[in-house]
Design an enzyme around this catalytic site. Structure first.
Site, PDB file in Angstrom:
ATOM      1  N   ASP A 193      -1.497   0.812  -4.537  1.00 55.31           N
ATOM      2  CA  ASP A 193      -3.013  -0.466  -4.268  1.00 55.31           C
ATOM      3  C   ASP A 193      -3.364  -0.105  -5.259  1.00 55.31           C
ATOM      4  OD1 ASP A 193      -2.932   0.141  -1.669  1.00 55.31           O
ATOM      5  OD2 ASP A 193      -3.885  -2.084  -2.181  1.00 55.31           O
TER       6      ASP A 193
ATOM      7  N   ASP B 271      -2.864   5.810  -3.429  1.00 55.08           N
ATOM      8  CA  ASP B 271      -1.589   4.892  -3.178  1.00 55.08           C
ATOM      9  C   ASP B 271      -1.505   3.937  -4.063  1.00 55.08           C
ATOM     10  OD1 ASP B 271      -4.343   3.490  -2.768  1.00 55.08           O
ATOM     11  OD2 ASP B 271      -3.035   2.649  -0.673  1.00 55.08           O
TER      12      ASP B 271
ATOM     13  N   ASP C 227      -6.125   1.739  -3.669  1.00 54.34           N
ATOM     14  CA  ASP C 227      -7.746   1.744  -2.637  1.00 54.34           C
ATOM     15  C   ASP C 227      -7.806   2.912  -2.194  1.00 54.34           C
ATOM     16  OD1 ASP C 227      -5.853   1.068  -0.775  1.00 54.34           O
ATOM     17  OD2 ASP C 227      -6.501  -0.403   0.098  1.00 54.34           O
TER      18      ASP C 227
ATOM     19  N   SER D 123       1.187  -1.215  -0.077  1.00 54.41           N
ATOM     20  CA  SER D 123       0.479  -0.053  -0.103  1.00 54.41           C
ATOM     21  C   SER D 123       1.008   1.345  -0.494  1.00 54.41           C
ATOM     22  CB  SER D 123      -1.425  -0.440   1.389  1.00 54.41           C
ATOM     23  OG  SER D 123      -2.078   0.707   0.940  1.00 54.41           O
TER      24      SER D 123
END
Length: 474
Positions: A242, A240, A244, A99
């Protein structure tokens, strides 16, 4: 290796090889033993752009192939895209990502065929992993080649986002896309151009850049401000690693808080019930026509809260975190189309909701943000802050009111205290300060609310200074 607020995390060097294969095997065995999957079933793997992610994903593929799963490779793809495709295919998923945390760290997020794992699943997977480890689990990479399903995965998510707004809804908006190393960097531009926005991509990087949308660095803010001014932008968007968690900055390059983006998204969806952590802005309850449930920090807690709300008979249930990631537990009708429930964090809905509001009102994002009249809030973190030190500090503060009073004496007098997740202290003058260790990284977070932006920033600085002082003194 440790489960935190969202997934398994650890140092990249420790997660490579045996450790990633161990936890992938534990996850696979848990699915088989619990009757959630059978040998031969499809299981999907996605990854972010970290240098370590391809190797970790390959280790997981080997381990799952050994268990008899049909492994599908979704490639470098947003986590919500992987989760959505998994729900459609009724397939379990693993997302290799750290992340927003530094590049020397990584992690794995796990999804059952029916969605993101919960805290009970984490305990069960950890138990299986511990048993395997004690039994001498051995692993040798052998280069399994999973089926490439990346195009199919991305197509499902692309269509979902193409249906959110009417065609050409964003015509007239000029939007910067801060690409850095987010897996959403290409798709964000594609989706915005689909709706007619003029897109200015910038800042793409082959090296992984950790971007924490909940605590945007001063260096990043300066970059956003410069680009917004140089190109005359109406907004800057990003995510960010990834994808999400959203990042949306206004026409000056100043980032909007994630909980405000979540609130905008909830209104955009027409939510009637909202679930959000205690760290989200205290003004949310008064900011809309919906009920609000507060939880601990982390998507598993928000998802559990949404499930409880649905079980109680509520409809139009959504959630969001202070980082802006939006989750849905109900199907919603948006733009005349059914938006399927996606109970995992998504950055695209809040980004498009904010831009759609700016386009429909023909107002700058800064004006829209100010109109919500939320208390001014600020958040930041101390990185490379040992987990052991965080634990000792929290134990000290919880040991009794005298300790907390001494700790906060230079800041203010304690009014009331909430211990839902970390310590959230309402001071006698109604300012709020919240101390919370990260759930899966060596970081100590601090949140502050006050009557003005300057006062919130001052309170935040004071809180971080007290943490540093205590760590040095103890």
């Amino acid at each position: 290796m440790k489960f935190g607020t969202s997934g398994l995390r650890g140092l990249s060097v420790d997660l490579k090889g045996r450790a990633s294969a161990l936890y992938a095997t534990a996850f696979g065995r848990y699915l088989l033993d619990a009757g959630m999957a059978r040998r031969g079933d499809v299981i999907l793997i996605g990854q972010d752009f970290r240098d370590s992610s391809p190797e970790i994903a390959a280790n997981c593929a080997d381990a799952l192939d050994d268990l008899g799963f049909d492994v599908g490779d979704c490639g470098a793809v947003p986590t919500p895209a992987l989760a959505l495709y998994g729900l459609q295919e009724k397939a379990a998923c693993l997302m290799v990502t750290g992340s927003h945390i530094p590049a020397d760290r990584n992690g794995i997020k796990f999804y059952r065929p029916d969605g993101e794992i919960d805290k009970a699943d984490e305990v069960a997977i950890t138990t299986v992993a511990t048993e395997l480890d004690r039994a001498g689990f051995a692993f040798e990479p052998r280069g399994t080649r999973p089926r490439d399903v990346s195009a199919e995965c991305l197509a499902v998510f692309r269509e979902r986002n193409f249906n959110l707004l009417p065609a050409d809804w964003l015509v007239g908006l000029k939007v910067g896309v801060y690409q850095h190393s987010t897996v959403a960097r290409d798709l964000l531009g594609e989706v915005l151009e689909h709706f007619g926005a003029t897109v200015v991509p910038f800042g793409g990087s082959e090296m992984f850049i950790p971007v924490d949308t909940e605590a945007v660095s001063d260096e990043t803010v300066v970059k956003l401000e410069e680009v917004a001014r140089q190109h005359g932008l109406d907004a800057v968007v990003s995510a960010d690693g990834d994808a999400d968690r959203p990042l949306v900055a206004d026409e000056t390059g100043m980032p909007l808080r994630g909980d405000l983006l979540g609130l905008i998204a909830a209104n955009f969806l027409g939510a009637r019930s909202i679930v959000t952590p205690v760290t989200s802005n205290s003004g949310i309850e008064a900011a809309g026509h919906f009920s609000v449930m507060r939880t601990r920090v982390g998507s598993p807690f928000v998802i559990a809260g949404m499930q409880d709300t649905v079980a109680a008979g509520q409809t139009h249930v959504a959630g969001f975190e202070a980082n802006g990631g939006v989750l849905t537990a109900s199907d919603f009708t948006v733009n005349g189309q059914v938006l399927r429930a996606l109970p995992t964090r998504d950055c695209f809905v809040p980004i498009l909701a904010a831009l759609a509001l700016a386009a429909s009102r023909r107002q700058p994002l800064s004006t829209i943000a100010a109109a919500y009249h939320l208390p001014f809030a600020a958040a930041d973190r101390l990185e490379n802050f040992p987990v052991e030190t965080s634990a000792r500090l929290m134990a000290y503060l919880r040991a009794g009111p005298a300790n907390l009073a001494v700790f906060l004496q230079p800041i203010g007098e304690v009014g009331s205290v909430s211990d839902i997740d970390g310590l959230r202290i309402t001071l006698a003058d109604r300012r709020i300060i919240h101390f919370r260790p990260s759930g899966n990284a060596p970081e100590m977070r601090c949140y502050a609310e006050a009557e003005s932006e300057a006062a919130a920033a001052t309170l935040l600085r004071s809180g971080l200074e007290r943490i540093r002082w205590w760590a040095q003194a103890n």
